[in-house]
Design a protein around this motif. Structure first.
Motif, PDB file in Angstrom:
ATOM      1  N   SER A   1      15.234   0.748  20.312  1.00  0.00           N
ATOM      2  CA  SER A   1      15.556   0.445  18.916  1.00  0.00           C
ATOM      3  C   SER A   1      14.890   1.431  17.961  1.00  0.00           C
ATOM      4  O   SER A   1      15.464   1.803  16.931  1.00  0.00           O
ATOM      5  CB  SER A   1      15.124  -0.985  18.577  1.00  0.00           C
ATOM      6  N   THR A   2      13.676   1.858  18.294  1.00  0.00           N
ATOM      7  CA  THR A   2      12.985   2.831  17.453  1.00  0.00           C
ATOM      8  C   THR A   2      13.724   4.165  17.434  1.00  0.00           C
ATOM      9  O   THR A   2      13.884   4.788  16.376  1.00  0.00           O
ATOM     10  CB  THR A   2      11.544   3.033  17.954  1.00  0.00           C
ATOM     11  N   ALA A   3      14.173   4.618  18.606  1.00  0.00           N
ATOM     12  CA  ALA A   3      14.923   5.876  18.669  1.00  0.00           C
ATOM     13  C   ALA A   3      16.200   5.784  17.840  1.00  0.00           C
ATOM     14  O   ALA A   3      16.553   6.723  17.108  1.00  0.00           O
ATOM     15  CB  ALA A   3      15.256   6.214  20.124  1.00  0.00           C
ATOM     16  N   ALA A   4      16.895   4.639  17.937  1.00  0.00           N
ATOM     17  CA  ALA A   4      18.120   4.462  17.153  1.00  0.00           C
ATOM     18  C   ALA A   4      17.817   4.403  15.659  1.00  0.00           C
ATOM     19  O   ALA A   4      18.544   4.987  14.841  1.00  0.00           O
ATOM     20  CB  ALA A   4      18.842   3.193  17.603  1.00  0.00           C
TER      21      ALA A   4
ATOM     22  N   GLN B   1      11.846  -1.118  10.522  1.00  0.00           N
ATOM     23  CA  GLN B   1      12.452  -1.359  11.828  1.00  0.00           C
ATOM     24  C   GLN B   1      12.002  -0.313  12.841  1.00  0.00           C
ATOM     25  O   GLN B   1      11.749  -0.631  14.009  1.00  0.00           O
ATOM     26  CB  GLN B   1      13.973  -1.360  11.700  1.00  0.00           C
ATOM     27  N   LEU B   2      11.909   0.927  12.394  1.00  0.00           N
ATOM     28  CA  LEU B   2      11.475   2.008  13.274  1.00  0.00           C
ATOM     29  C   LEU B   2      10.069   1.739  13.806  1.00  0.00           C
ATOM     30  O   LEU B   2       9.781   1.938  14.986  1.00  0.00           O
ATOM     31  CB  LEU B   2      11.524   3.325  12.499  1.00  0.00           C
ATOM     32  N   ILE B   3       9.178   1.265  12.942  1.00  0.00           N
ATOM     33  CA  ILE B   3       7.780   1.063  13.320  1.00  0.00           C
ATOM     34  C   ILE B   3       7.600  -0.186  14.176  1.00  0.00           C
ATOM     35  O   ILE B   3       6.882  -0.172  15.188  1.00  0.00           O
ATOM     36  CB  ILE B   3       6.894   0.972  12.059  1.00  0.00           C
ATOM     37  N   PHE B   4       8.256  -1.281  13.802  1.00  0.00           N
ATOM     38  CA  PHE B   4       7.921  -2.575  14.387  1.00  0.00           C
ATOM     39  C   PHE B   4       8.784  -2.975  15.581  1.00  0.00           C
ATOM     40  O   PHE B   4       8.405  -3.892  16.315  1.00  0.00           O
ATOM     41  CB  PHE B   4       7.984  -3.665  13.311  1.00  0.00           C
ATOM     42  N   ALA B   5       9.927  -2.323  15.805  1.00  0.00           N
ATOM     43  CA  ALA B   5      10.773  -2.708  16.941  1.00  0.00           C
ATOM     44  C   ALA B   5      10.029  -2.627  18.275  1.00  0.00           C
ATOM     45  O   ALA B   5      10.099  -3.573  19.079  1.00  0.00           O
ATOM     46  CB  ALA B   5      12.043  -1.858  16.968  1.00  0.00           C
TER      47      ALA B   5
ATOM     48  N   SER C   1      13.270  -8.697  11.050  1.00  0.00           N
ATOM     49  CA  SER C   1      14.579  -8.598  11.702  1.00  0.00           C
ATOM     50  C   SER C   1      14.555  -7.623  12.867  1.00  0.00           C
ATOM     51  O   SER C   1      15.396  -7.707  13.769  1.00  0.00           O
ATOM     52  CB  SER C   1      15.648  -8.172  10.692  1.00  0.00           C
ATOM     53  N   SER C   2      13.574  -6.704  12.882  1.00  0.00           N
ATOM     54  CA  SER C   2      13.478  -5.760  14.004  1.00  0.00           C
ATOM     55  C   SER C   2      13.093  -6.455  15.298  1.00  0.00           C
ATOM     56  O   SER C   2      13.160  -5.843  16.372  1.00  0.00           O
ATOM     57  CB  SER C   2      12.463  -4.657  13.680  1.00  0.00           C
ATOM     58  N   ALA C   3      12.700  -7.734  15.223  1.00  0.00           N
ATOM     59  CA  ALA C   3      12.394  -8.487  16.442  1.00  0.00           C
ATOM     60  C   ALA C   3      13.647  -8.920  17.182  1.00  0.00           C
ATOM     61  O   ALA C   3      13.593  -9.205  18.386  1.00  0.00           O
ATOM     62  CB  ALA C   3      11.557  -9.723  16.095  1.00  0.00           C
ATOM     63  N   THR C   4      14.783  -8.984  16.496  1.00  0.00           N
ATOM     64  CA  THR C   4      15.962  -9.602  17.101  1.00  0.00           C
ATOM     65  C   THR C   4      16.663  -8.695  18.106  1.00  0.00           C
ATOM     66  O   THR C   4      16.984  -9.128  19.216  1.00  0.00           O
ATOM     67  CB  THR C   4      16.956 -10.024  16.004  1.00  0.00           C
TER      68      THR C   4
ATOM     69  N   LYS D   1      12.221 -16.056  23.788  1.00  0.00           N
ATOM     70  CA  LYS D   1      12.608 -17.082  22.825  1.00  0.00           C
ATOM     71  C   LYS D   1      11.657 -17.164  21.629  1.00  0.00           C
ATOM     72  O   LYS D   1      12.126 -17.231  20.477  1.00  0.00           O
ATOM     73  CB  LYS D   1      12.706 -18.436  23.533  1.00  0.00           C
ATOM     74  N   PRO D   2      10.323 -17.170  21.816  1.00  0.00           N
ATOM     75  CA  PRO D   2       9.438 -17.230  20.645  1.00  0.00           C
ATOM     76  C   PRO D   2       9.610 -16.048  19.699  1.00  0.00           C
ATOM     77  O   PRO D   2       9.642 -16.225  18.469  1.00  0.00           O
ATOM     78  CB  PRO D   2       8.035 -17.250  21.265  1.00  0.00           C
ATOM     79  N   VAL D   3       9.716 -14.832  20.247  1.00  0.00           N
ATOM     80  CA  VAL D   3       9.839 -13.649  19.393  1.00  0.00           C
ATOM     81  C   VAL D   3      11.184 -13.643  18.676  1.00  0.00           C
ATOM     82  O   VAL D   3      11.268 -13.319  17.482  1.00  0.00           O
ATOM     83  CB  VAL D   3       9.650 -12.368  20.227  1.00  0.00           C
ATOM     84  N   LEU D   4      12.241 -14.011  19.391  1.00  0.00           N
ATOM     85  CA  LEU D   4      13.559 -14.092  18.756  1.00  0.00           C
ATOM     86  C   LEU D   4      13.548 -15.124  17.628  1.00  0.00           C
ATOM     87  O   LEU D   4      14.110 -14.889  16.546  1.00  0.00           O
ATOM     88  CB  LEU D   4      14.612 -14.457  19.799  1.00  0.00           C
ATOM     89  N   SER D   5      12.888 -16.243  17.854  1.00  0.00           N
ATOM     90  CA  SER D   5      12.812 -17.296  16.831  1.00  0.00           C
ATOM     91  C   SER D   5      12.032 -16.823  15.611  1.00  0.00           C
ATOM     92  O   SER D   5      12.412 -17.103  14.465  1.00  0.00           O
ATOM     93  CB  SER D   5      12.152 -18.548  17.419  1.00  0.00           C
ATOM     94  N   ILE D   6      10.935 -16.100  15.843  1.00  0.00           N
ATOM     95  CA  ILE D   6      10.156 -15.557  14.723  1.00  0.00           C
ATOM     96  C   ILE D   6      11.015 -14.611  13.890  1.00  0.00           C
ATOM     97  O   ILE D   6      11.006 -14.650  12.653  1.00  0.00           O
ATOM     98  CB  ILE D   6       8.905 -14.827  15.248  1.00  0.00           C
TER      99      ILE D   6
END
Length: 389
Positions: free
Chosen positions: A335-338, A52-56, A106-109, A69-74
């Motif tokens: 999100s990465t900082a968190a 999650q840290l890397i991909f957010a 899940s880091s996309a959401t 919408k596309p990224v949330l759906s993925i």
């Protein structure tokens, strides 16, 4: 922003957090059935947060280019598939692959949902929108372990299948009902997002907010990582009392972020809420050391959670003001900082607890006090300049 869209986003994050919580009470038993032990359990837990840290920030950037919408759906689709893969796993390597993919997808959401809020709400209303997302996540954190423990009585695999089904339901709702919020002009501008932009964000006033987001996540994760051991070893709590503490934390988080953060933001403003939250969390850590029984500890936990619940949405809303056309990318850095704070907090608090059980609370007071001082010095007024790259 239409209430229907906010409810869809809230339900999506609720499903994700329920799925995350489902895993917690089951995983130790699940890996034992596959012949794994404590070291492997540590790999599973840390890998999720690391991914999650890397991909957010990557997903946040892609949501600026492709649309929310596309990224949330993925993200939702990938999460549903990985939960299903969890339930079907027969060897540890399958669990590890599923957990890794779950962290990546899940880091996309979260950054995408927050960027969607930023696209569709006026600046003075963003804290309320962010708060409602936080409340939905709080409900998921409370419900997830409860559902996981209950469903696991029938089968250890059943919670994963139920979570996967709920994620697929959320995906269908997003695909059929949720409209796109990102415009083409912003998408074209966001194509210029690169490492220089990231450096610019970190060195801008938004960088101070990223530091505060890290510190508050660090403090919360440190507390959550050792509170169970602390109350058992120092105060002799039983499991029902420990469960009551978590219920209080969840209830306070839900009420404050779901109902109070909007009016409080209009009354006091984001900067004041951030400062009050940092100061209150510092005091809350100190109250934990003074608590000598069940009731006093409930009060201390409630006060600490209240402070943390106030500061989170205010920080998220404040940093969104600086993003300009790069809202997804900036919320990804958020999100990465968190995530970095959630990884570092328990790693820091655990060894301190082994030295002396009061040290994590004393250290937490120091860390959050630094955050309070930074908020006093670094956050000025209501003016902010959006990122120009």
């Amino acid at each position: 922003m239409r209430k229907r869209n906010l409810w869809i986003l809230s339900f999506t994050l609720l499903v994700v957090m329920v799925g995350y919580g489902l895993v917690l009470p089951i995983m130790p038993f699940y890996i034992q059935n596959l012949g794994a032990g404590g070291r492997e359990l540590g790999w599973l837990m840390s890998t999720y947060s690391l991914m999650q840290l890397i991909f957010a920030p990557i997903w946040g950037m892609l949501s600026d280019r492709w649309g929310r919408k596309p990224v949330l759906s993925i993200g939702i689709f990938g999460y549903a598939i990985t939960l299903l893969f969890f339930g079907l796993a027969t060897q540890f390597w399958m669990l590890f692959v599923a957990r890794t993919l779950s962290g990546i997808l899940s880091s996309a959401t979260m950054p995408t949902a927050m960027a969607y809020i930023g696209d569709n709400t006026a600046e003075q209303e963003r804290s309320a929108g962010m708060g409602k997302l936080g409340a939905a996540m709080g409900i998921g954190v409370v419900l997830g372990p409860l559902l996981g423990g209950w469903l696991s009585e029938y089968s250890l695999q059943l919670p994963f299948f139920i979570g996967s089904g709920a994620a697929f339901c959320a995906l269908v709702i997003v695909l059929l009902i949720l409209p796109e919020s990102h415009n083409r002009r912003s998408a074209a501008a966001s194509a210029r997002w690169n490492w220089g932009c990231i450096r610019g964000v970190i060195l801008s006033p938004a960088g101070i907010l990223l530091l505060l987001i890290f510190l508050i996540a660090f403090g919360l994760a440190s507390f959550q990582g050792i509170i169970g051991l602390y109350v058992i070893q120092r105060l002799g709590f039983v499991t029902t009392q420990v469960g009551a503490l978590w219920m209080v934390m969840g209830a306070v988080m839900i009420v404050v972020q779901g109902a109070l953060i909007g009016p409080l933001t209009k009354l006091l403003g984001e900067v004041t809420l951030i400062r009050l939250g940092m100061l209150g969390s510092t005091i809350g850590y100190g109250l934990m050391l003074l608590a000598g029984g069940f009731i006093t500890l409930l009060v201390a936990v409630g006060f600490l959670t209240l402070a943390l619940a106030i500061v989170g949405p205010a920080l998220n809303a404040r940093i969104s003001h600086y993003a300009g056309d790069h809202l997804g990318g900036v919320m990804g850095l958020n999100s990465t900082a968190a995530s970095l704070g959630r990884v570092a907090g328990p790693l820091w608090a655990g060894p301190l607890f082994d030295l002396e059980m009061s040290y994590p609370f004393i250290g937490g007071m120091g860390v959050l006090c630094i955050g309070f001082i930074v908020s006093l010095v670094g956050l000025r007024g209501k003016q902010y300049e959006t990122l120009k790259v």
